[in-house]
Write a protein that holds these residues in place. Structure first.
Motif, PDB file in Angstrom:
ATOM      1  N   SER A 145      45.734  43.561  17.511  1.00  0.00           N
ATOM      2  CA  SER A 145      46.439  44.789  17.860  1.00  0.00           C
ATOM      3  C   SER A 145      45.641  45.615  18.848  1.00  0.00           C
ATOM      4  N   SER A 146      46.373  46.389  19.684  1.00  0.00           N
ATOM      5  CA  SER A 146      45.710  47.373  20.530  1.00  0.00           C
ATOM      6  C   SER A 146      45.506  48.684  19.787  1.00  0.00           C
ATOM      7  N   GLY A 147      46.100  48.805  18.593  1.00  0.00           N
ATOM      8  CA  GLY A 147      45.797  50.004  17.817  1.00  0.00           C
ATOM      9  C   GLY A 147      46.839  50.484  16.843  1.00  0.00           C
ATOM     10  N   ASN A 148      48.127  50.381  17.149  1.00  0.00           N
ATOM     11  CA  ASN A 148      49.137  50.878  16.221  1.00  0.00           C
ATOM     12  C   ASN A 148      49.355  49.921  15.053  1.00  0.00           C
ATOM     13  N   HIS A 149      49.535  48.640  15.364  1.00  0.00           N
ATOM     14  CA  HIS A 149      49.606  47.625  14.298  1.00  0.00           C
ATOM     15  C   HIS A 149      48.295  47.613  13.518  1.00  0.00           C
ATOM     16  N   PHE A 175      55.602  53.113  14.157  1.00  0.00           N
ATOM     17  CA  PHE A 175      56.491  52.302  13.322  1.00  0.00           C
ATOM     18  C   PHE A 175      55.807  51.095  12.704  1.00  0.00           C
ATOM     19  N   LYS A 176      54.640  50.733  13.199  1.00  0.00           N
ATOM     20  CA  LYS A 176      53.977  49.498  12.772  1.00  0.00           C
ATOM     21  C   LYS A 176      53.651  49.459  11.273  1.00  0.00           C
ATOM     22  N   ILE A 177      53.624  50.590  10.642  1.00  0.00           N
ATOM     23  CA  ILE A 177      53.363  50.631   9.205  1.00  0.00           C
ATOM     24  C   ILE A 177      54.450  49.904   8.422  1.00  0.00           C
ATOM     25  N   ARG A 178      55.653  49.856   8.972  1.00  0.00           N
ATOM     26  CA  ARG A 178      56.783  49.226   8.297  1.00  0.00           C
ATOM     27  C   ARG A 178      56.548  47.726   8.111  1.00  0.00           C
ATOM     28  N   GLY A 179      56.299  47.027   9.205  1.00  0.00           N
ATOM     29  CA  GLY A 179      56.075  45.587   9.121  1.00  0.00           C
ATOM     30  C   GLY A 179      54.813  45.238   8.373  1.00  0.00           C
TER      31      GLY A 179
END
Length: 326
Positions: free
Chosen positions: A82-86, A57-61
């Motif tokens: 970030s640990s990776g997704n953000h 979901f991090k693509i949204r922000g």
């Protein structure tokens, strides 16, 4: 909200901002599926953010934040933690917008996340999660370069962008069963997703799931003040939820809206990952399965209009197979 208010980095996130972000995200990305899952005779609804282009979901922000940068800010680049997704959300958005991105990532981040972030064109700076402060490193870097900090959760744009998940899911649930969601169960690290969901759907109950040993938000809510993680070396497979503490911008929303939650064990998470794989045919990473784990383990009750976030699917093959075999 005026244009000046919208671009003020010290502002508080608002539902109006979530709705504006939702328009931007809808113009860029197709909705992720809202999948029914029967548990003990009751159907819950799983928001499959694992199917985003970056697997979370991090693509949204990230898109909401970076697309609002002006030309001068874009020229100076961005720095993320970030640990990776953000990291992947920022890197993906930065590449699409032609912005240089540097991501500060823990040296023990999953290999899949490190490789994917670099493949998207971002520069990766590693730090020791247990001994170094990533926010201090980011502050020094932005002061030296003039880059814009794109924090993983402590940012109004990020919170609003993550809230678009709930706007999208609520519309999907109305189309499926003709009802508004009355409960969200969210995977919670720093609280960006949870705060965004709470702003997006003010009439729904909000429940959170954190990994045991990293349940600082639950402890903070119980104490009425922000408390850090007690032991930064506490072992967990939920790397996406290993945040040292929430921020005041998140806590201001969480303390007003979170109704409950639970800390989930490694066994809880493994069971949720297996169920998602077997019943929904989805690969969900440990941190992304925490909300489902809380419901499956009976630690958070579900209604017939409960939405559960499957928030990420970026997991090393070895870790996924190990947990499925447990």
């Amino acid at each position: 909200m005026t244009e000046q208010e919208l671009l003020d980095p010290t502002r508080s996130p608002r539902r109006e901002g979530v709705l504006r972000a939702a328009e931007k995200v809808a113009a860029l990305l197709p909705p992720t599926p809202l999948l029914p899952l029967e548990l003990d005779g009751r159907t819950i609804w799983c928001k499959a953010e694992v199917l985003q282009p970056v697997g979370a979901f991090k693509i949204r922000g990230a898109w909401h934040r970076l697309s609002d940068l002006d030309e001068a800010q874009r020229a100076c680049g961005v720095v993320g933690v970030s640990s990776g997704n953000h990291a992947q959300g920022v890197a993906w958005s930065a590449r699409r917008l032609g912005i240089a991105a540097t991501i500060i990532m823990p040296s023990n981040a999953p290999r899949a996340k490190l490789e994917a972030t670099r493949a998207l064109g971002a520069q990766v700076v590693l730090y020791d999660r247990a001994r170094e402060d990533r926010d201090a490193i980011a502050a020094q870097m932005t002061a030296q370069t003039g880059a814009t900090l794109v924090h993983a959760y402590g940012d109004p744009w990020i919170i609003e962008g993550q809230g678009t998940l709930a706007i999208e899911a609520a519309a999907q649930l109305r189309a499926r069963i003709g009802r508004e969601p009355d409960r969200f169960v969210t995977c919670c690290g720093g609280g960006g997703l949870t705060a965004g969901v709470a702003l997006a759907c003010p009439d729904a109950e909000i429940h959170i799931a954190e990994p045991e040993g990293w349940d600082d938000v639950l402890r903070s809510l119980a104490a009425g003040e922000i408390l850090p993680v007690a032991d930064m070396t506490y072992p967990t497979d939920c790397d996406a939820l290993q945040t040292p503490r929430t921020f005041p911008i998140n806590f201001a929303v969480l303390r007003e809206r979170v109704s409950g939650g639970a800390a989930v064990t490694r066994a809880d998470v493994a069971a949720a990952m297996r169920l998602a794989f077997e019943k929904l045919h989805l690969v969900v990473e440990p941190g992304g399965a925490a909300a489902l784990a809380a419901v499956l383990a009976g630690k958070v009750d579900a209604t017939d209009a409960t939405i559960v976030t499957l928030s990420g699917g970026n997991v090393d093959r070895e870790t996924f197979l190990r947990l499925l075999a447990d």
